[in-house]
Design an enzyme around this catalytic site. Structure first.
Site, PDB file in Angstrom:
ATOM      1  N   SER A 137       0.825  -1.203   0.000  1.00 19.20           N
ATOM      2  CA  SER A 137       0.000   0.000   0.000  1.00 19.20           C
ATOM      3  C   SER A 137       0.859   1.254   0.000  1.00 19.20           C
ATOM      4  CB  SER A 137      -0.921   0.007   1.240  1.00 19.20           C
ATOM      5  OG  SER A 137      -0.386  -0.762   2.290  1.00 19.20           O
ATOM      6  N   ASP A 174       4.892 -15.545  15.688  1.00 12.04           N
ATOM      7  CA  ASP A 174       6.190 -16.189  15.867  1.00 12.04           C
ATOM      8  C   ASP A 174       6.039 -17.693  15.771  1.00 12.04           C
ATOM      9  OD1 ASP A 174       7.959 -13.937  16.353  1.00 12.04           O
ATOM     10  OD2 ASP A 174       6.791 -13.635  18.174  1.00 12.04           O
ATOM     11  N   ASP A 185       5.584  -7.428  13.115  1.00 11.15           N
ATOM     12  CA  ASP A 185       5.748  -8.858  13.345  1.00 11.15           C
ATOM     13  C   ASP A 185       4.740  -9.279  14.397  1.00 11.15           C
ATOM     14  OD1 ASP A 185       6.448 -11.442  13.808  1.00 11.15           O
ATOM     15  OD2 ASP A 185       8.549 -11.042  14.302  1.00 11.15           O
TER      16      ASP A 185
END
Length: 706
Positions: free
Chosen positions: A197, A272, A269
C-alpha cells in the site's frame, strides 16, 4: 412542537402592525432555523440504498441496524457468490461443500481455531454491536431469499449465514491472512508478501489550498478475499465514505466531512514460530514435559460423485499456540497476536464516526486492530502517522531475530504481554508538513526524521532498508512545497521507475562498450523515458534485465541508514550487468520481434471482457503506480494485483474527493459493474465521489427501499 411554535410566532408577527416592517427579515431567520432543524433531526422512515452509475451503494439507515442490514444486502447484490464462498471457507467446511481443493484451507482454519473463536468473539460484542452484526447477516439472508435465482447453486449450501460467520471471516482475513499467511508458514519464513500500500497525509502548510489532504492507495491481489468494496454509509451519528474488503460489515478505509484515514501494511511482526522439542508425547519447557491439548476432528470432503469422505485430523495446541507441523522429535507451533481482540469491527465503526483527532485517537487506543499503519488527516489541519498493531513485549532479540524460528523450550522467549497505545511509534503534525508510508518502517515516514528508531525496542520494526517505492514516495512530497489536489492525483499515478533513475546511466555507459546487441540495447534504454506508461519503449527490456540480475549484489554502494533516500547506488559489476542486458535483449527480441516493444503491448489489464494496455509496475522497482503481473499467453502478462482502491481527499468546504476501484465494484455474473472502472484505470484517472443526496440522485441507477 418546534413547527407549531414557529407557526404561532408567524401569526403574531402578521397581526402586530409594529412588527410588519421587520417581517421579511424575521421570516428569513425563521426559515433558516427550520431548514437547520430539519437537516439535523430528519431521519428517514425506512432504510434505503441509492445505487449510483458506478455500482456504488449509498446507504441511508433509519438507525444503525437498518444501515448494517442494507449493507449486507448491498454486498450480496454486488458479490453474492464470492461472499458466500468466503464465509464457507471461514467455517472450515469448504471441502465439505466444494471438494478436495479446499482441504488445506479447511485444515488451516480449523488448526487456527477460527470457527470456535468466532463464537466467543460474538458473545464478547457489546449488545448494541451484536445487534448490528445480526442485522448485517439478516441483510445477506434476506437478499438470498428474494434473489435465489441470481446466486450460484453451489454456494447456496452456505445459507443461511450466521452472525458468527461474519466474525470467522474477519479472523481469517485479518489474523490468518494478513498477520500470518499460511503460505509463509509452510516454508517457515517471513518473506515480503504481495499485499502492500501507499498512504499520504499532507498538512495545510504543504497544500496549495491550505487544506489538509489524504491519499489512500492499498495494493492487494485482484480477487478472492482481497477484493475491495466501495460504499457510503449514512445513519444517525455517521456519514462515512470509503471501502472495505468483501464480507466485512464496516468501512476499513474511510473519510467523513471532518477527517479520514487509510491503512498501509506495516513492518509489523505479529506472529512467531516456536520450535518445540518433543518428549514422552509432550513437549519440553524449562526442563519439564508438558502435555499438548488435543481435539480430534472429522474433516468432511465432498467427492466428485457427491458423496462425503471423512478425514480424521488431530488438533494439537501448546502454551505457545497451535501445532502446525511435526517432524521427527520436533514440532512447530504458532503464536499470533490479536486472538483476544474481538472489537475490531466496533473500533473501525467508531473511527468512521469520529469528528476530530481526539475522538479518533480514543477509538485507536482500544488497539483491537492487530496491525496496519494508520495515516490520518482532518479538517483542522492535523496529520498523523501511527505504527498501529498489537506488538508483543519481548525480553530479548531484535526484529531480525524474531523473524526466524524461536526456541520453544524456554519460557524466556514466550511473550505474554503487548505494548499499550502510548508505546507505539507515532507522529502528529511533523515540521515537514507531510507523511508517507509505502510499507517502509515508520522511521522514514517524513524528513527531517520525526520518529527515531533509537527510542523504541529493536524488535518493534526493522531499521531498514527504505525501498525504492518509499524513496520515490518521499521524493515527490519533499520536492513540492505547495501540492494541489490535482497534483496529488498526478503523483499518485507516477510510473517513474526509481530503480532506473539510480542505475540506468551506469548501465548504458557500460553497455555502449559491449557487443552489437548490448550497444543496441543501450540505445533503446537511452531513449527510454524511465517510466512504465503504456507507450514507454525500453521499459520491457529493462524489466527483463532486472529479472536476470541479483538486486542484492547489483549496487556498488548499499543502502545506508544515514542516506536513506539516495542509496543504494552505482553499478557494482558492469561486466556481468552488460552480459545480463545482452541476454535480456536476445530474449525480448526473440519473443516480441523487437527490443523496443512498448510496455502496454506486453503488460495488459484483463478483467471481465476487457483487455487493455497496462501502465505501472512492481513496487520493488520504485514505481509508485504499483501493479503486479503474472504470465498470461503469447509472452504477455496480465495484472493480478497492485493498485486496487484509490481515494484522494481534500478537507475543503465541501470536501473534495476522487476515487477508483480498479476492477469495478461487483463480481456477480452479468453485473454491468464488473470491470467498468478499468478504462479509467488504464487512462490514469479517478472518478468523482458523489456524497450528497443531490449528487447521487443526479447519477442514480437504482433505488432499494427496505
Amino acid at each position: 412542537m418546534v413547527l407549531s411554535n414557529i407557526n404561532k410566532r408567524i401569526q403574531s408577527l402578521i397581526c402586530n402592525k409594529k412588527s410588519r416592517p421587520l417581517l421579511p427579515f424575521l421570516l428569513a431567520i425563521i426559515f433558516t432555523i427550520m431548514v437547520s432543524n430539519q437537516s439535523i433531526s430528519t431521519v428517514p422512515k425506512n432504510s434505503e440504498i441509492l445505487w449510483d452509475t458506478y455500482g456504488i451503494p449509498h446507504i441511508y439507515g433509519n438507525n444503525a441496524q437498518g444501515a448494517f442490514q442494507a449493507f449486507g444486502w448491498a454486498q450480496m447484490q454486488s458479490h453474492a457468490n464470492l461472499l458466500l464462498r468466503l464465509y464457507g471457507q471461514a467455517r472450515g467446511r469448504a471441502a465439505e461443500y466444494w471438494g478436495e481443493d479446499y482441504v488445506e484451507s479447511d485444515k488451516w482454519v480449523l488448526t487456527m481455531g477460527v470457527p470456535k473463536r468466532a463464537i466467543a468473539w460474538y458473545q464478547a460484542q457489546s449488545s448494541a454491536f451484536r445487534s448490528y452484526i445480526n442485522a448485517f447477516a439478516t441483510g445477506i439472508n434476506t437478499y438470498a431469499k428474494e434473489h435465489a435465482d441470481l446466486i450460484d447453486d453451489e454456494v447456496e449450501v452456505v445459507l443461511p449465514v450466521r452472525p458468527e460467520d461474519v466474525l470467522a471471516h474477519l479472523q481469517r482475513v485479518l489474523l490468518f491472512t494478513f498477520v500470518v499467511d499460511p503460505g509463509r508458514v509452510a516454508d517457515n519464513t517471513h518473506p515480503e508478501s504481495t499485499p502492500g500500500s501507499n498512504g499520504w497525509a499532507i498538512a495545510p502548510k504543504r497544500s496549495a489550498s491550505g487544506k489538509a489532504m489524504l491519499l489512500a492507495n492499498p495494493h492487494l491481489p485482484w480477487g478472492d478475499l482481497f477484493l475491495w468494496y466501495e460504499a457510503q454509509i449514512t445513519a444517525p451519528g455517521i456519514n462515512a465514505y470509503g471501502a472495505t474488503l468483501v464480507g466485512i460489515p464496516v468501512l476499513a478505509i474511510a473519510f467523513n466531512d471532518n477527517l479520514g484515514w487509510t491503512h498501509t501494511v506495516n513492518t509489523h511482526d505479529g506472529w512467531d514460530a516456536y520450535e518445540l522439542k518433543l518428549q514422552n508425547n509432550g513437549y519440553v519447557l524449562d526442563g519439564k514435559v508438558r502435555r499438548f491439548e488435543t481435539a480430534p476432528l472429522l474433516l468432511k470432503v465432498k467427492q466428485k460423485n457427491g458423496s462425503l469422505q471423512e478425514q480424521k485430523i488431530l488438533l494439537k495446541s501448546s502454551i505457545h499456540g497451535p501445532v502446525v507441523s511435526e517432524k521427527a522429535n520436533k514440532a512447530l507451533a504458532l503464536r499470533v497476536v490479536g486472538e483476544d481482540r474481538p472489537g475490531v469491527l466496533e473500533q473501525w465503526w467508531n473511527m468512521a464516526k469520529s469528528q476530530n483527532l481526539s475522538e479518533f485517537q480514543q477509538a485507536l487506543r482500544r488497539l483491537q486492530l492487530p496491525m496496519f499503519t494508520v495515516m490520518y488527516s482532518d479538517r483542522q489541519g492535523h496529520i498523523m502517522h501511527l505504527f498501529n498493531g498489537v506488538v508483543p513485549v519481548r525480553q530479548q532479540g531484535d526484529f531480525k531475530y524474531w523473524q526466524g524460528i524461536i526456541p520453544g523450550d524456554t519460557s524466556k522467549t514466550l511473550w505474554t504481554k503487548t505494548h499499550p497505545y502510548q508505546d507505539l511509534p507515532k507522529v502528529i503534525d511533523p515540521l515537514s508538513g507531510w507523511l508517507q508510508n509505502a510499507n517502509d518502517p515508520p522511521w522514514t515516514t517524513t524528513f527531517p526524521t520525526a520518529i527515531k528508531a533509537d527510542n523504541y525496542p529493536s524488535y518493534m520494526a526493522p531499521r531498514g532498508p527504505m525501498d525504492f517505492r518509499a524513496q520515490s514516495s518521499a521524493k515527490m512530497l519533499a520536492e513540492d512545497a505547495s501540492i494541489s489536489f490535482e497534483e496529488m492525483i498526478t503523483y499518485k499515478h507516477s510510473t517513474q521507475m526509481e530503480l532506473a533513475q539510480r542505475i540506468l546511466d551506469d548501465l548504458i555507459n557500460a553497455a555502449q562498450q559491449g557487443n552489437e546487441l548490448a550497444r543496441r540495447a543501450a540505445k533503446v534504454l537511452a531513449a527510454w523515458d524511465r517510466r512504465t506508461d503504456a507507450n514507454s519503449k525500453g521499459a520491457v527490456l529493462f524489466n527483463f534485465w532486472v529479472e536476470n540480475v541479483d538486486l542484492d549484489k547489483l549496487f556498488a554502494t548499499p543502502w545506508d541508514e544515514k542516506s536513506p533516500r539516495t542509496t543504494p547506488d552505482g553499478l557494482a559489476d558492469p561486466k556481468s550487468a552488460v552480459k545480463a542486458l545482452a541476454d535480456a535483449a536476445a530474449k525480448v527480441e526473440k519473443t516480441y520481434g523487437t527490443i523496443d516493444i512498448a510496455w502496454g503491448d506486453v503488460f495488459r489489464l484483463r478483467y471481465g471482457n476487457l483487455d487493455l494496455p497496462a501502465n505501472g509496475g512492481a513496487g520493488d522497482q520504485g514505481i509508485f503506480r504499483t501493479v503486479y503481473f503474472a504470465p498470461a499467453d503469447n509472452g504477455r502478462f496480465q495484472a493480478v494485483a497492485g493498485d486496487s482502491y484509490v481515494a484522494a481527499v481534500e478537507f475543503s468546504t465541501p470536501v473534495k474527493a476522487m476515487a477508483l476501484t480498479s476492477y469495478g465494484n461487483a463480481t456477480q455474473p452479468n453485473s454491468p459493474h464488473v470491470g467498468d472502472q478499468l478504462q479509467l484505470f488504464a487512462r490514469q484517472q479517478l472518478r468523482p465521489v458523489w456524497r450528497t443526496r443531490k449528487e447521487i440522485t443526479a447519477h442514480l441507477e437504482e433505488r432499494k427501499v427496505f
